[in-house]
Motif scaffolding. Structure first.
Motif, PDB file in Angstrom:
ATOM      1  N   ASN A   1       0.838  -1.192   0.000  1.00 54.15           N
ATOM      2  CA  ASN A   1       0.000   0.000   0.000  1.00 54.15           C
ATOM      3  C   ASN A   1       0.872   1.241   0.000  1.00 54.15           C
ATOM      4  O   ASN A   1       1.808   1.354   0.802  1.00 54.15           O
ATOM      5  CB  ASN A   1      -0.896  -0.006   1.246  1.00 54.15           C
TER       6      ASN A   1
ATOM      7  N   TRP B   1     -12.448  -1.355  -5.961  1.00 61.60           N
ATOM      8  CA  TRP B   1     -13.252  -0.656  -4.962  1.00 61.60           C
ATOM      9  C   TRP B   1     -13.665   0.743  -5.423  1.00 61.60           C
ATOM     10  O   TRP B   1     -14.843   1.083  -5.401  1.00 61.60           O
ATOM     11  CB  TRP B   1     -12.469  -0.576  -3.641  1.00 61.60           C
ATOM     12  N   VAL B   2     -12.683   1.549  -5.854  1.00 61.48           N
ATOM     13  CA  VAL B   2     -12.972   2.955  -6.157  1.00 61.48           C
ATOM     14  C   VAL B   2     -12.939   3.268  -7.651  1.00 61.48           C
ATOM     15  O   VAL B   2     -13.235   4.394  -8.051  1.00 61.48           O
ATOM     16  CB  VAL B   2     -11.968   3.893  -5.429  1.00 61.48           C
TER      17      VAL B   2
ATOM     18  N   LYS C   1      -3.994   7.077   0.469  1.00 60.89           N
ATOM     19  CA  LYS C   1      -4.157   8.502   0.727  1.00 60.89           C
ATOM     20  C   LYS C   1      -3.850   8.735   2.197  1.00 60.89           C
ATOM     21  O   LYS C   1      -4.101   7.877   3.058  1.00 60.89           O
ATOM     22  CB  LYS C   1      -5.570   8.974   0.390  1.00 60.89           C
TER      23      LYS C   1
ATOM     24  N   GLU D   1      -6.936   2.684  -0.499  1.00 61.65           N
ATOM     25  CA  GLU D   1      -8.179   2.881  -1.235  1.00 61.65           C
ATOM     26  C   GLU D   1      -8.768   1.512  -1.560  1.00 61.65           C
ATOM     27  O   GLU D   1      -8.711   1.025  -2.684  1.00 61.65           O
ATOM     28  CB  GLU D   1      -7.922   3.718  -2.490  1.00 61.65           C
ATOM     29  N   GLN D   2      -9.281   0.903  -0.532  1.00 58.29           N
ATOM     30  CA  GLN D   2      -9.975  -0.378  -0.595  1.00 58.29           C
ATOM     31  C   GLN D   2     -10.927  -0.394   0.588  1.00 58.29           C
ATOM     32  O   GLN D   2     -10.929   0.516   1.407  1.00 58.29           O
ATOM     33  CB  GLN D   2      -8.993  -1.561  -0.503  1.00 58.29           C
TER      34      GLN D   2
ATOM     35  N   LYS E   1      -4.071   5.440   4.443  1.00 55.72           N
ATOM     36  CA  LYS E   1      -5.281   4.629   4.302  1.00 55.72           C
ATOM     37  C   LYS E   1      -5.364   4.084   2.884  1.00 55.72           C
ATOM     38  O   LYS E   1      -5.302   4.834   1.911  1.00 55.72           O
ATOM     39  CB  LYS E   1      -6.518   5.468   4.620  1.00 55.72           C
TER      40      LYS E   1
ATOM     41  N   THR F   1      -2.279  -1.426  -3.475  1.00 55.63           N
ATOM     42  CA  THR F   1      -3.384  -0.488  -3.292  1.00 55.63           C
ATOM     43  C   THR F   1      -2.839   0.932  -3.253  1.00 55.63           C
ATOM     44  O   THR F   1      -1.761   1.177  -2.706  1.00 55.63           O
ATOM     45  CB  THR F   1      -4.171  -0.751  -1.990  1.00 55.63           C
ATOM     46  N   ARG F   2      -3.581   1.824  -3.840  1.00 55.66           N
ATOM     47  CA  ARG F   2      -3.237   3.236  -3.738  1.00 55.66           C
ATOM     48  C   ARG F   2      -3.548   3.726  -2.334  1.00 55.66           C
ATOM     49  O   ARG F   2      -4.489   3.262  -1.691  1.00 55.66           O
ATOM     50  CB  ARG F   2      -4.042   4.053  -4.749  1.00 55.66           C
TER      51      ARG F   2
ATOM     52  N   GLU G   1      -4.192   9.867   5.856  1.00 59.51           N
ATOM     53  CA  GLU G   1      -5.235  10.220   6.814  1.00 59.51           C
ATOM     54  C   GLU G   1      -4.702  11.287   7.761  1.00 59.51           C
ATOM     55  O   GLU G   1      -3.580  11.186   8.265  1.00 59.51           O
ATOM     56  CB  GLU G   1      -5.656   8.998   7.631  1.00 59.51           C
TER      57      GLU G   1
ATOM     58  N   SER H   1      -7.074  -1.411  -5.815  1.00 56.94           N
ATOM     59  CA  SER H   1      -7.894  -0.234  -5.499  1.00 56.94           C
ATOM     60  C   SER H   1      -9.005  -0.027  -6.523  1.00 56.94           C
ATOM     61  O   SER H   1     -10.104   0.433  -6.179  1.00 56.94           O
ATOM     62  CB  SER H   1      -7.021   1.024  -5.432  1.00 56.94           C
TER      63      SER H   1
END
Length: 290
Positions: A24, A103-104, A156, A175-176, A173, A153-154, A158, A100
């Motif tokens: 991640n 999910w997004v 971001k 992106e999943q 965090k 996973t990408r 927090e 990711s």
């Protein structure tokens, strides 16, 4: 009254396992390269499901692998189909770069749920009753397919507001869906500034808590641990303890179903089901719906 059921015991033995690992990190943190480094130590026949504009192919002169550029829609079913195809074609290691998008991404779970919510007159909670099983099948495809699978996973950052309005970084965090990292054998955060891999979950106990650069030796250590194996009983106990912690901390009723599913048919099912029911009641009570 005597129970006539016959029970059979066999000698406990340690089982070989397949690696399920996630990297991640933010763009440029070295996720794809590190995944290829690890894969090269785990097996000779490597495949990459690439949703990142064929970024893995930039390293084709350094690593030997086949690639499948995956375009939208990024539905769970399409990822499952690609994972199944890789297994059927005899690949030893699969890199999913990145998870990711399931999910997004365009056509991923969040968009699927938005569409489902329209049929439920905007009730997103009800919509998740349709979306969550689709996502669960994606997770199960990763966990149950008999080959090493590395996902990325990408991330971001927090943040929170501290004293005097100071912004505090809490971590990265993925992106999943929340809790994705708990499903896997190892989850690592890739630090952009120094390319260190810091474990957020590590059942192998191989990785330094302070972080380390991933090398081929890292992959060799993982392979040795996987081949040595561990008892299924200990694995279930580890998963059970993690599940109880997740149940206690979640405020997402849909996630309770995700946590419960792997324990169906196990000796732990009743305890997990009871914990989920109690937590659901507490969540509903907090929301004022009890």
């Amino acid at each position: 009254m005597a129970n006539n059921e016959k029970f059979s015991f066999t000698k406990a033995e340690r089982k070989k396992a397949k690696l399920k690992l996630n990297l991640n990190g933010a763009s440029g943190s070295g996720k794809t390269y590190s995944a290829l480094v690890l894969a090269s130590s785990l097996g000779k026949k490597i495949a990459v499901i690439d949703t990142e504009n064929e970024s893995a192919s930039l390293y084709a002169n350094e690593f030997n692998f086949d690639t499948l550029p995956l375009r939208p829609p990024y539905s769970p079913d399409r990822f499952i189909g690609a994972i199944t195809a890789a297994f059927n074609m005899g690949y030893e290691v699969l890199i999913l770069d990145s998870a990711s998008h399931e999910w997004v991404g365009s056509g991923g779970c969040l968009e699927i749920n938005d569409e489902a919510a329209k049929r439920f007159k905007g009730n997103t909670w009800s919509a998740w009753s349709e979306t969550t099983p689709k996502h669960r099948k994606f997770i199960d495809a990763i966990l149950q397919t008999d080959m090493h699978i590395i996902t990325t996973t990408r991330a971001k950052t927090e943040t929170a507001i501290g004293e005097k309005g100071k912004i505090i970084k809490l971590g990265m965090k993925a992106e999943q869906r929340d809790g994705y990292e708990y499903e896997l054998t190892v989850s690592l955060d890739m630090l952009h500034e120094n390319k260190l891999a810091v474990p957020t979950k590590d059942r192998t106990k191989i990785f330094s808590p302070e972080g380390e650069v991933i090398t081929r030796e890292t992959g060799q250590k993982l392979l040795a641990w996987l081949n040595d194996g561990r008892s299924q009983e200990q694995a279930l106990q580890d998963s059970f303890n993690e599940a109880l912690n997740r149940i206690a901390s979640t405020n997402d009723i849909a996630e309770l179903g995700i946590i419960y599913t792997p324990f169906k048919g196990t000796d732990c099912e009743a305890e997990i089901a009871s914990a989920c029911r109690n937590r659901k009641s507490a969540i509903l009570s907090t929301q004022g719906h009890a």
